[in-house]
Write a protein that holds these residues in place. Structure first.
Motif, PDB file in Angstrom:
ATOM      1  N   TRP A 159       1.851   9.101   4.480  1.00  0.00           N
ATOM      2  CA  TRP A 159       2.888   8.555   4.886  1.00  0.00           C
ATOM      3  C   TRP A 159       3.842   8.227   6.384  1.00  0.00           C
ATOM      4  O   TRP A 159       3.734   8.816   6.780  1.00  0.00           O
ATOM      5  N   TYR A 161       6.074   5.661   8.428  1.00  0.00           N
ATOM      6  CA  TYR A 161       7.047   5.255   8.413  1.00  0.00           C
ATOM      7  C   TYR A 161       8.121   4.482   9.894  1.00  0.00           C
ATOM      8  O   TYR A 161       7.284   5.470  10.979  1.00  0.00           O
ATOM      9  N   GLN A 182       3.684   4.947   1.727  1.00  0.00           N
ATOM     10  CA  GLN A 182       3.757   6.886   0.537  1.00  0.00           C
ATOM     11  C   GLN A 182       2.269   6.287  -0.332  1.00  0.00           C
ATOM     12  O   GLN A 182       2.973   5.354  -1.196  1.00  0.00           O
ATOM     13  N   LEU A 192       3.337   3.738  -2.716  1.00  0.00           N
ATOM     14  CA  LEU A 192       4.890   2.864  -2.522  1.00  0.00           C
ATOM     15  C   LEU A 192       4.667   2.401  -1.140  1.00  0.00           C
ATOM     16  O   LEU A 192       4.586   2.515   0.074  1.00  0.00           O
ATOM     17  N   HIS A 194       7.454   0.378   1.361  1.00  0.00           N
ATOM     18  CA  HIS A 194       9.581   0.609   0.901  1.00  0.00           C
ATOM     19  C   HIS A 194       9.976   0.239   1.885  1.00  0.00           C
ATOM     20  O   HIS A 194       9.976   0.073   3.377  1.00  0.00           O
ATOM     21  N   ARG A 196      14.060  -1.801   3.294  1.00  0.00           N
ATOM     22  CA  ARG A 196      15.579  -1.867   3.889  1.00  0.00           C
ATOM     23  C   ARG A 196      15.640  -2.163   4.507  1.00  0.00           C
ATOM     24  O   ARG A 196      15.284  -2.548   5.893  1.00  0.00           O
ATOM     25  N   LEU A 225       6.533  -1.708  -5.182  1.00  0.00           N
ATOM     26  CA  LEU A 225       7.772  -2.166  -3.838  1.00  0.00           C
ATOM     27  C   LEU A 225       9.167  -1.882  -4.065  1.00  0.00           C
ATOM     28  O   LEU A 225       9.711  -2.517  -4.634  1.00  0.00           O
ATOM     29  N   GLU A 226       9.788  -1.020  -3.446  1.00  0.00           N
ATOM     30  CA  GLU A 226      10.568  -0.715  -3.305  1.00  0.00           C
ATOM     31  C   GLU A 226      12.053  -1.105  -2.344  1.00  0.00           C
ATOM     32  O   GLU A 226      11.414  -1.437  -0.915  1.00  0.00           O
ATOM     33  N   ASP A 228      15.711  -1.675  -0.802  1.00  0.00           N
ATOM     34  CA  ASP A 228      16.780  -1.367  -0.774  1.00  0.00           C
ATOM     35  C   ASP A 228      17.938  -2.120   0.484  1.00  0.00           C
ATOM     36  O   ASP A 228      17.256  -2.722   1.652  1.00  0.00           O
ATOM     37  N   LYS A 257      11.556  -1.930  -7.670  1.00  0.00           N
ATOM     38  CA  LYS A 257      12.700  -1.118  -7.818  1.00  0.00           C
ATOM     39  C   LYS A 257      13.541  -1.774  -6.345  1.00  0.00           C
ATOM     40  O   LYS A 257      13.001  -2.109  -5.499  1.00  0.00           O
TER      41      LYS A 257
END
Length: 367
Positions: A159, A161, A182, A192, A194, A196, A225-226, A228, A257
Motif C-alpha cells: 500500500w 501512496y 496497491q 492497482l 492509482h 489522480r 490502472l485507475e 481519477d 478504470k
C-alpha cells in the motif's frame, strides 16, 4: 521538565531490567530539541519490542546491539535511523509515524525486515533495501519530485501512496495530485496503479514530467490502472493516451478504470486549449493485454466518444467495457443512441451501459 541526564539515567535503569517489551513516551512539551527528548539509547539485549515516542535518538554507542529485537515503533522521533537499524539484526517489523530524520531522506536498510509501515513522511528521497520484505505500507508527501529506489523482490502486500502538495508534476494543463500502488495477496484482486490528476490551464507550456515521475513509483508490477480525472470541461484523451504509452503500463495493463470528476460550476474548454496539445486522435497505440475498460461519469461529449472508439480499436483482447453515464446523458435519448451505435460499429466485446441511477441502460453482447 525532564533533563537529558535524567531521561538517559531512566533508560539505563530500564535496560538493566532486561524487559521483553519496552515502551516510553514523553509529551512534546517536555522537549529539549525539536520538541523531542534527547536520548543516548542503551543496549536492550533481551527486548523483542520497543516503542519510542517524542524522542531524539542522538546516538547509538559503539557495541550497542538489540540482538533479539523483532518490532521497532518510532512515533514523532528523529535522529539517525540508519545507525539504529544496523544494530537490529533480527528486526522483522518497523513502524514509523511523524518521523523527522537528520535528513529529509527515508532510508531503510535491513536484511531481516519483513514489514514496513511509514505514515506519513515528507521526503525527496526514498531508498529501501530489504530483501526479505513482504508487506509495505507507506504514505509520502512530496512538494516537487521524489527520487525512489526500492530493492524488495518478494513483496506480497503493498500500500504505497504519494501526495503531491504542489502543482509540480505536469502534462499540458494537467498536474498530478496523488499516485498510489496497491497489491494484496488475495485471489481475484488485480494489482492497482492509482493516479489522480486535475487541470490548471496556467501550467502550460511547462515541460511535461508526468511519465518520468510515475515510472519512479512502479516498485511492483500491476495490471489495473485507475485514473481519477477532474476535467473541469477539458479534453482528457491526450492525457490518457500519454499515460497508456508508458511501456510498463501498455505492456501489462489488463483493466483500465477512468473516473471523471465534474466541478459544480461547468466550464467551457477554450479554443486552442493546451489540453489538446498532442495529436492523440491520430495516434496508434498497442494495448495487447487490455481485457476490460470501465468509464464512470461519461458525459457523451465528442472527445469522450473519440477516446471510447480508440480504446475499442486498439485493444484486440478486450472482453468487456462498462460505461456509467452522468444524469444529463441518462436522460438524453440522442446520446444514448450514439453510444449504442459506437458499440455496434467498433465493438467486439461485451458492452454494458448504466444510467446515473445505477440501472441498466442497455447492453450489447457479441457471439
Amino acid at each position: 521538565m525532564a533533563s537529558t541526564a535524567q531521561v538517559n539515567s531512566f533508560l539505563s535503569a530500564a535496560a538493566e531490567l532486561e524487559p521483553k517489551e519496552f515502551v516510553t513516551s514523553f509529551p512534546s512539551s517536555f522537549g529539549l530539541l525539536g520538541r523531542s527528548i534527547i536520548i543516548d539509547l542503551p543496549c536492550f539485549r533481551h527486548t523483542t519490542y520497543i516503542m519510542l515516542d517524542h524522542v531524539y535518538i542522538r546516538s547509538v554507542a559503539v557495541g550497542v546491539e538489540f540482538p533479539v529485537l523483532e518490532t521497532l515503533s518510532l512515533l514523532h522521533c528523529n535522529g539517525n535511523l540508519e545507525a539504529l537499524l544496523s544494530c537490529c539484526p533480527r528486526l522483522c517489523t518497523l513502524l514509523l509515524s511523524g518521523i523527522l530524520f537528520d535528513t529529509c531522506d527515508l532510508r531503510v536498510n535491513s536484511p531481516s525486515l519483513q514489514e514496513l509501515v511509514v505514515n506519513p513522511f515528507s521526503t525527496e528521497h526514498v531508498n529501501i533495501v530489504a530483501p526479505m520484505l513482504k508487506k509495505m505500507e507507506i504514505l509520502l508527501t512530496v512538494m516537487l519530485e521524489v527520487n525512489i529506489s526500492v530493492l524488495a523482490p518478494i513483496m506480497e502486500n503493498v500500500w504505497w501512496y504519494c501526495c503531491y502538495t504542489e502543482e509540480s508534476i505536469v502534462f499540458g494543463p494537467w498536474y498530478l495530485e496523488l499516485l498510489g500502488l496497491q497489491v494484496a495477496d488475495r485471489q481475484g484482486q488485480l494489482p492497482l496503479l492509482h493516479i489522480r490528476a486535475s487541470v490548471d490551464s496556467s501550467l502550460f507550456p511547462y515541460e511535461p514530467n508526468f511519465a518520468q515521475e510515475i515510472e519512479k513509483h512502479m516498485v511492483v508490477d500491476f495490471s489495473l490502472l485507475e485514473l481519477d480525472l477532474k476535467t473541469d470541461g477539458h479534453v482528457l484523451g491526450a492525457l490518457v493516451f500519454y499515460l497508456l504509452q508508458i511501456d510498463q503500463i501498455s505492456s501489462s495493463l489488463r483493466k483500465l478504470k477512468i473516473i471523471l470528476l465534474r466541478s459544480v460550476v461547468k466550464e467551457e474548454c477554450p479554443t486552442d486549449c493546451p489540453c489538446e496539445s498532442t495529436n492523440w486522435r491520430s495516434q496508434a497505440i498497442s494495448l495487447t493485454a487490455l481485457e476490460e475498460v470501465e468509464i464512470n461519469g461519461f458525459e457523451g461529449v465528442d472527445h469522450e466518444f473519440d477516446l471510447l472508439k480508440k480504446l475499442l480499436v486498439f485493444a484486440p483482447k478486450l472482453k468487456k467495457i462498462i460505461v456509467r453515464l452522468t444524469q444529463e446523458v441518462s436522460s438524453s435519448n440522442t446520446r444514448r443512441t450514439k453510444i449504442y451505435n459506437v458499440f455496434e460499429t467498433y465493438g467486439s466485446a461485451e458492452c454494458f451501459v448504466y444510467l446515473s441511477s445505477g440501472e441498466y441502460g442497455f447492453f450489447v453482447i457479441y457471439d
